[in-house]
Motif scaffolding. Structure first.
Motif, PDB file in Angstrom:
ATOM      1  N   ASN A 180       0.854  -1.196   0.000  1.00 35.06           N
ATOM      2  CA  ASN A 180       0.000   0.000   0.000  1.00 35.06           C
ATOM      3  C   ASN A 180       0.886   1.240   0.000  1.00 35.06           C
ATOM      4  O   ASN A 180       1.321   1.710   1.053  1.00 35.06           O
ATOM      5  CB  ASN A 180      -0.911  -0.005   1.218  1.00 35.06           C
ATOM      6  CG  ASN A 180      -1.831   1.208   1.254  1.00 35.06           C
ATOM      7  OD1 ASN A 180      -2.117   1.807   0.210  1.00 35.06           O
ATOM      8  ND2 ASN A 180      -2.271   1.590   2.443  1.00 35.06           N
ATOM      9  N   THR A 181       1.183   1.757  -1.181  1.00 36.12           N
ATOM     10  CA  THR A 181       2.094   2.889  -1.298  1.00 36.12           C
ATOM     11  C   THR A 181       1.375   4.126  -1.829  1.00 36.12           C
ATOM     12  O   THR A 181       0.245   4.053  -2.322  1.00 36.12           O
ATOM     13  CB  THR A 181       3.263   2.559  -2.250  1.00 36.12           C
ATOM     14  OG1 THR A 181       2.818   2.650  -3.618  1.00 36.12           O
ATOM     15  CG2 THR A 181       3.816   1.166  -1.988  1.00 36.12           C
ATOM     16  N   GLY A 182       2.088   5.238  -1.771  1.00 34.52           N
ATOM     17  CA  GLY A 182       1.551   6.488  -2.301  1.00 34.52           C
ATOM     18  C   GLY A 182       1.970   6.764  -3.727  1.00 34.52           C
ATOM     19  O   GLY A 182       1.672   7.834  -4.267  1.00 34.52           O
ATOM     20  N   LEU A 183       2.660   5.796  -4.351  1.00 32.10           N
ATOM     21  CA  LEU A 183       3.086   5.971  -5.739  1.00 32.10           C
ATOM     22  C   LEU A 183       1.873   5.838  -6.647  1.00 32.10           C
ATOM     23  O   LEU A 183       1.299   4.750  -6.782  1.00 32.10           O
ATOM     24  CB  LEU A 183       4.146   4.923  -6.092  1.00 32.10           C
ATOM     25  CG  LEU A 183       4.697   4.938  -7.520  1.00 32.10           C
ATOM     26  CD1 LEU A 183       5.261   6.301  -7.889  1.00 32.10           C
ATOM     27  CD2 LEU A 183       5.755   3.847  -7.681  1.00 32.10           C
ATOM     28  N   THR A 184       1.473   6.932  -7.262  1.00 33.43           N
ATOM     29  CA  THR A 184       0.206   6.951  -7.994  1.00 33.43           C
ATOM     30  C   THR A 184       0.297   7.467  -9.425  1.00 33.43           C
ATOM     31  O   THR A 184      -0.704   7.452 -10.130  1.00 33.43           O
ATOM     32  CB  THR A 184      -0.814   7.828  -7.255  1.00 33.43           C
ATOM     33  OG1 THR A 184      -0.290   9.172  -7.139  1.00 33.43           O
ATOM     34  CG2 THR A 184      -1.117   7.284  -5.860  1.00 33.43           C
ATOM     35  N   ALA A 185       1.483   7.914  -9.870  1.00 31.88           N
ATOM     36  CA  ALA A 185       1.520   8.525 -11.200  1.00 31.88           C
ATOM     37  C   ALA A 185       2.922   8.515 -11.788  1.00 31.88           C
ATOM     38  O   ALA A 185       3.926   8.533 -11.064  1.00 31.88           O
ATOM     39  CB  ALA A 185       1.016   9.968 -11.132  1.00 31.88           C
ATOM     40  N   VAL A 186       2.976   8.509 -13.106  1.00 30.41           N
ATOM     41  CA  VAL A 186       4.216   8.761 -13.839  1.00 30.41           C
ATOM     42  C   VAL A 186       3.910   9.762 -14.943  1.00 30.41           C
ATOM     43  O   VAL A 186       2.771   9.878 -15.410  1.00 30.41           O
ATOM     44  CB  VAL A 186       4.830   7.473 -14.445  1.00 30.41           C
ATOM     45  CG1 VAL A 186       5.380   6.574 -13.356  1.00 30.41           C
ATOM     46  CG2 VAL A 186       3.826   6.746 -15.324  1.00 30.41           C
ATOM     47  N   GLN A 187       4.960  10.476 -15.331  1.00 31.15           N
ATOM     48  CA  GLN A 187       4.845  11.457 -16.413  1.00 31.15           C
ATOM     49  C   GLN A 187       6.032  11.254 -17.347  1.00 31.15           C
ATOM     50  O   GLN A 187       7.169  11.120 -16.901  1.00 31.15           O
ATOM     51  CB  GLN A 187       4.860  12.877 -15.830  1.00 31.15           C
ATOM     52  CG  GLN A 187       4.699  13.974 -16.865  1.00 31.15           C
ATOM     53  CD  GLN A 187       4.936  15.353 -16.242  1.00 31.15           C
ATOM     54  OE1 GLN A 187       5.783  16.117 -16.713  1.00 31.15           O
ATOM     55  NE2 GLN A 187       4.204  15.672 -15.187  1.00 31.15           N
ATOM     56  N   LEU A 188       5.748  11.220 -18.657  1.00 37.15           N
ATOM     57  CA  LEU A 188       6.794  11.014 -19.650  1.00 37.15           C
ATOM     58  C   LEU A 188       6.378  11.674 -20.954  1.00 37.15           C
ATOM     59  O   LEU A 188       5.187  11.891 -21.192  1.00 37.15           O
ATOM     60  CB  LEU A 188       7.047   9.524 -19.868  1.00 37.15           C
ATOM     61  CG  LEU A 188       5.968   8.689 -20.564  1.00 37.15           C
ATOM     62  CD1 LEU A 188       6.581   7.430 -21.173  1.00 37.15           C
ATOM     63  CD2 LEU A 188       4.862   8.281 -19.592  1.00 37.15           C
ATOM     64  N   PRO A 189       7.339  12.013 -21.823  1.00 44.40           N
ATOM     65  CA  PRO A 189       6.980  12.647 -23.095  1.00 44.40           C
ATOM     66  C   PRO A 189       6.290  11.669 -24.035  1.00 44.40           C
ATOM     67  O   PRO A 189       6.728  10.525 -24.189  1.00 44.40           O
ATOM     68  CB  PRO A 189       8.335  13.102 -23.654  1.00 44.40           C
ATOM     69  CG  PRO A 189       9.325  12.198 -23.013  1.00 44.40           C
ATOM     70  CD  PRO A 189       8.790  11.896 -21.653  1.00 44.40           C
ATOM     71  N   VAL A 190       5.217  12.125 -24.642  1.00 47.25           N
ATOM     72  CA  VAL A 190       4.463  11.324 -25.606  1.00 47.25           C
ATOM     73  C   VAL A 190       4.100  12.245 -26.766  1.00 47.25           C
ATOM     74  O   VAL A 190       3.343  13.192 -26.601  1.00 47.25           O
ATOM     75  CB  VAL A 190       3.174  10.743 -24.983  1.00 47.25           C
ATOM     76  CG1 VAL A 190       2.388   9.961 -26.026  1.00 47.25           C
ATOM     77  CG2 VAL A 190       3.503   9.847 -23.787  1.00 47.25           C
ATOM     78  N   SER A 191       4.650  11.970 -27.924  1.00 49.75           N
ATOM     79  CA  SER A 191       4.399  12.858 -29.065  1.00 49.75           C
ATOM     80  C   SER A 191       4.812  12.181 -30.359  1.00 49.75           C
ATOM     81  O   SER A 191       5.322  11.051 -30.359  1.00 49.75           O
ATOM     82  CB  SER A 191       5.201  14.167 -28.911  1.00 49.75           C
ATOM     83  OG  SER A 191       6.588  13.931 -29.125  1.00 49.75           O
ATOM     84  N   MET A 192       4.647  12.888 -31.466  1.00 51.16           N
ATOM     85  CA  MET A 192       5.080  12.377 -32.758  1.00 51.16           C
ATOM     86  C   MET A 192       6.604  12.363 -32.863  1.00 51.16           C
ATOM     87  O   MET A 192       7.144  11.747 -33.781  1.00 51.16           O
ATOM     88  CB  MET A 192       4.466  13.212 -33.882  1.00 51.16           C
ATOM     89  CG  MET A 192       2.954  13.023 -34.006  1.00 51.16           C
ATOM     90  SD  MET A 192       2.175  14.206 -35.138  1.00 51.16           S
ATOM     91  CE  MET A 192       2.935  13.768 -36.693  1.00 51.16           C
TER      92      MET A 192
END
Length: 302
Positions: A180-192
């Protein structure tokens, strides 16, 4: 449904951008202490006060020269970390969470990312140890009621193999001492331009499907590649992507059609541009086979 969030990295007038986005129902504003040469977080505070339902995502990692000096004087950075102007050391994580709460005037932060944790040089094992220690600090902050969740925002960490989604999940569990952790998101570049995450998602591989299986949010950054992409899309290519569309909409359509993506981050200080982007993001998607054809055209398999 893919969401449209406000990314403030390149915002020239962050107050106007945030006011337009919040008034239009934007669910999340993404910022960082170093954005706007260190001014964006304080500038956003009045807008956030007027729109308390808007979630705020901030970061720990990169810092301005002034922020580095202040943290060094506070004893939470080493000389080397201050010179590098980047740190995810536990003492600095705790310090920056506190500073962000003050600047944003939000006693409870919705989401705190480790900002390019792979920025540090060194071996993979050492990097993972630093991430685990940073996650431990974030878990402590969550237990104290200072933040709801945390994550990792990276430009190249997944692409370069610095870590995987299972790696991050394991490190968070070790930090929390529990699944049960607080890790809830990732963000990374997504594009053409950053097309690999899209291609992988179409085959059920890569960080986006793995993060969604873990129950995390996945936010795509730089869908217009810092504003540079539309000028590189010819009218013929835009029309190939979707008949009658323009380069901006074509680029957004490719990014937001990525399977498993929770949302994309975009910045504009123009109301009409925001409305047009929102209509594209929340509108019809490219079918998977069509999206695969576009990926193959942009980056043929060798």
């Amino acid at each position: 449904m893919t969401l449209l969030g406000l990314g403030t990295y390149r915002s020239r007038d962050v107050v106007t951008s945030a006011t337009i986005a919040a008034a239009a129902g934007c669910p999340l504003i993404d910022t960082a202490p170093a954005y706007g040469k260190g001014t964006h977080q304080a500038a956003l505070a009045p807008v956030l006060k007027e729109h308390p339902r808007v979630r705020i995502a901030t970061k720990v990692g990169h810092m301005t020269a002034g922020q580095a000096r202040a943290a060094l004087l506070s004893g939470v950075l080493t000389e080397g970390e201050a010179a590098a102007r980047h740190s995810i050391a536990p003492a600095y994580v705790r310090y920056q969470v506190g500073m962000s709460r003050v600047e944003l005037q939000r006693p409870l932060l919705d989401l705190v990312y480790l900002h390019n944790p792979d920025h540090h040089t060194g071996d993979r094992q050492g990097l993972h140890a630093r991430i685990r220690e940073a996650f431990t600090a974030l878990e402590e902050a969550r237990a104290e009621g200072l933040l709801l969740g945390y994550g990792v925002a990276t430009w190249s960490g997944f692409r370069d193999g610095a870590f995987t989604v299972p790696d991050l999940a394991r490190l968070a569990e070790e930090a929390a001492g529990s699944p049960n952790t607080g890790l809830t998101a990732v963000q990374l570049p997504v594009s053409m331009v950053e097309i690999d995450p899209i291609r992988q998602a179409l085959t059920g591989t890569g960080p986006i499907p793995a993060a969604r299986v873990a129950g995390w949010e996945v936010w795509g950054s730089a869908p217009l590649h810092g504003g540079e992409l539309p000028a590189r899309i010819t009218d013929h290519l835009a029309d190939y992507i979707a008949t009658g569309t323009d380069p901006v909409r074509a680029a957004l359509l490719v990014a937001t059609s990525t399977p498993g993506l929770s949302g994309v981050l975009l910045s504009t200080a123009n109301t009409n541009h925001w409305r047009q982007a929102a209509a594209t993001v929340t509108g019809q998607r490219l079918p998977p086979l069509r999206l695969k054809d576009i990926c193959d055209l942009l980056q043929p398999v060798t």
